[in-house]
Design a protein around this motif. Structure first.
Motif, PDB file in Angstrom:
ATOM      1  N   LEU A   5       2.599  -5.420   6.031  1.00  7.66           N
ATOM      2  CA  LEU A   5       3.493  -4.443   6.617  1.00  7.66           C
ATOM      3  C   LEU A   5       4.652  -5.158   7.266  1.00  7.66           C
ATOM      4  O   LEU A   5       4.478  -6.197   7.914  1.00  7.66           O
ATOM      5  N   ASN A  50      10.141  -0.240   5.577  1.00  9.24           N
ATOM      6  CA  ASN A  50       9.011   0.276   6.350  1.00  9.24           C
ATOM      7  C   ASN A  50       7.718  -0.454   5.984  1.00  9.24           C
ATOM      8  O   ASN A  50       6.976  -0.873   6.859  1.00  9.24           O
ATOM      9  N   TRP A  51       7.455  -0.555   4.680  1.00  8.79           N
ATOM     10  CA  TRP A  51       6.261  -1.235   4.185  1.00  8.79           C
ATOM     11  C   TRP A  51       6.446  -1.558   2.714  1.00  8.79           C
ATOM     12  O   TRP A  51       7.359  -1.048   2.064  1.00  8.79           O
ATOM     13  N   ASP A  95       1.212   4.812   5.277  1.00  2.00           N
ATOM     14  CA  ASP A  95       1.044   3.493   5.888  1.00  2.00           C
ATOM     15  C   ASP A  95       1.110   2.370   4.864  1.00  2.00           C
ATOM     16  O   ASP A  95       0.912   1.197   5.195  1.00  2.00           O
ATOM     17  N   GLN A  97      -0.954   2.041   2.349  1.00  6.23           N
ATOM     18  CA  GLN A  97      -2.279   1.778   1.805  1.00  6.23           C
ATOM     19  C   GLN A  97      -2.544   2.659   0.580  1.00  6.23           C
ATOM     20  O   GLN A  97      -2.184   3.842   0.559  1.00  6.23           O
TER      21      GLN A  97
END
Length: 387
Positions: A5, A50-51, A95, A97
């Protein structure tokens, strides 16, 4: 699966020599965030990462990986649906994931479309899949028997998707049953890889084919309303693979790889204007401006007359389908993602997350999802252009 992340908001991968991108001297250059380094001469914050999620990283001895499927997004479950060259469809949460994955029989040629929580996935294995966007659960599948090559379009209770073999399939959204199909015979010579995604307006589907024709079909039964040849005589590179676009006044725009950009009357197919710039593969219309991208250039034209407003040269690089996000024109190229000013064509930012970008990004408000050719999915937060 490992995941990293991004906790910083600004990073700079290094400087780029003036002239790396034609007409882009002084352009800000962002390097690969997977190889972070402290920022120096902090760049303007046009976007932040962001990720990122490594979905299908290059394998040992794999040469020139290429991802062609634009991501899709389900706003309700906040799930990004990504299709990669390893044949997996994946749902990625807010997130970064992976929430679910679904294996198909081949790599993908185009991205999914999410409507009412269902992801319609065009399989390179010749199967159209309907999956729950939040969970990946299969709802139905339709075996087309031809490698599917466009982002599905949902309209009038049907899912429309085109194949690499010049067939447009219409499947019932409720149960995946066949409704109708329309096919044209490909030319005998060489063609450009890809297919035209249909545009649906007021019960009519407009779609191009590799024989150089654009056709208007009734969405209800696939009947031909009109057809027009754009590429003239010959047998090679006649393709009309660009997805047609339409402005607010109902004028239709289509690109022939051989013969350039055409403005047509949508009701009849009659010619309004044509600009003979070959090699264009994608179009985007906004207000009174038509943007075109293709071999070595990105252009802007006055939609009413076809007058060239600006042209951004790319040298030997190919430009793929552009998208708008927060006042910027995002153009994926074989070397990087370009952030252009729509009014001037000036490049503000060039970003290469690894091996360039082929799949068009997907914009959802300020959030933009990008799938790199290295098989990494990125979530960007766009800050836009001041003024």
């Amino acid at each position: 699966m490992t995941m990293r992340l991004v906790s910083w908001k600004r990073w700079l991968g290094g400087a780029v020599a003036a002239g790396l991108l034609g007409g882009c001297g002084g352009v800000r250059y962002y390097g690969n965030p997977e190889l972070p380094r402290p920022p120096s001469n902090t760049p303007l914050e046009y976007f932040s990462v962001n990720w990122w999620a490594p979905l299908a990283p290059p394998q040992t001895l794999e040469y020139g990986p290429r991802e062609t499927a634009t991501p899709a997004y389900d706003a309700v479950s906040r799930t990004t649906v990504a299709l990669t060259r390893d044949g997996f469809a994946r749902g990625v949460g807010p997130d970064g994931q992976v929430k679910w994955k679904y294996k198909t029989g081949s790599r993908f040629n185009a991205g999914a479309r999410v409507v009412d929580g269902v992801a319609y996935v065009p399989g390179g294995d010749g199967v159209l899949y309907a999956l729950d966007a939040a969970s990946g659960e299969e709802k139905w599948k339709y075996v087309a028997g031809e490698a599917l090559a466009t982002v599905p379009v949902v309209a009038n209770g049907l899912v429309l998707v085109a194949s690499e073999s010049d067939t447009l399939f219409a499947v019932k959204i409720a149960d995946g049953q066949w409704a109708w199909q329309y096919r044209r015979d490909p030319p005998t010579g060489f063609t450009v890889r890809g297919a035209s995604r249909p545009l649906v307006r007021e019960g009519v589907a407009y779609v191009g084919f590799s024989d150089g024709f654009v056709v208007a079909l009734s969405v209800d039964d696939g009947g031909v309303t009109w057809e027009r040849s754009l590429s003239g005589a010959g047998s090679e590179f006649l393709d009309v693979d660009s997805s047609p676009v339409m402005d607010a006044a109902g004028q239709l725009y289509v690109a022939s790889y051989k013969s350039g950009i055409f403005a047509l009357e949508s009701e009849s197919g009659d010619l309004v204007w044509n600009t003979a710039v070959a090699g264009m593969t994608s179009l985007l219309v906004s207000g009174q401006v038509l943007f075109a991208a293709g071999d070595g250039r990105v252009d802007a034209y006055l939609a009413e007359t076809g007058r060239l407003l600006w042209s951004h040269p790319l040298g030997e690089r190919a430009a793929f389908a552009p998208v708008f996000a927060q006042g910027m024109l995002l153009v994926p190229t074989s070397s990087s993602l370009l952030f252009l000013e729509p009014k001037t064509g000036r490049s503000r930012v060039s970003w290469n997350p690894g091996s360039g970008i082929t799949a068009p990004p997907f914009a959802a408000g300020r959030q933009v999802f990008v799938l790199s050719n290295n098989g990494y999915l990125y979530s960007l937060n766009m800050n836009g252009i001041d003024g």
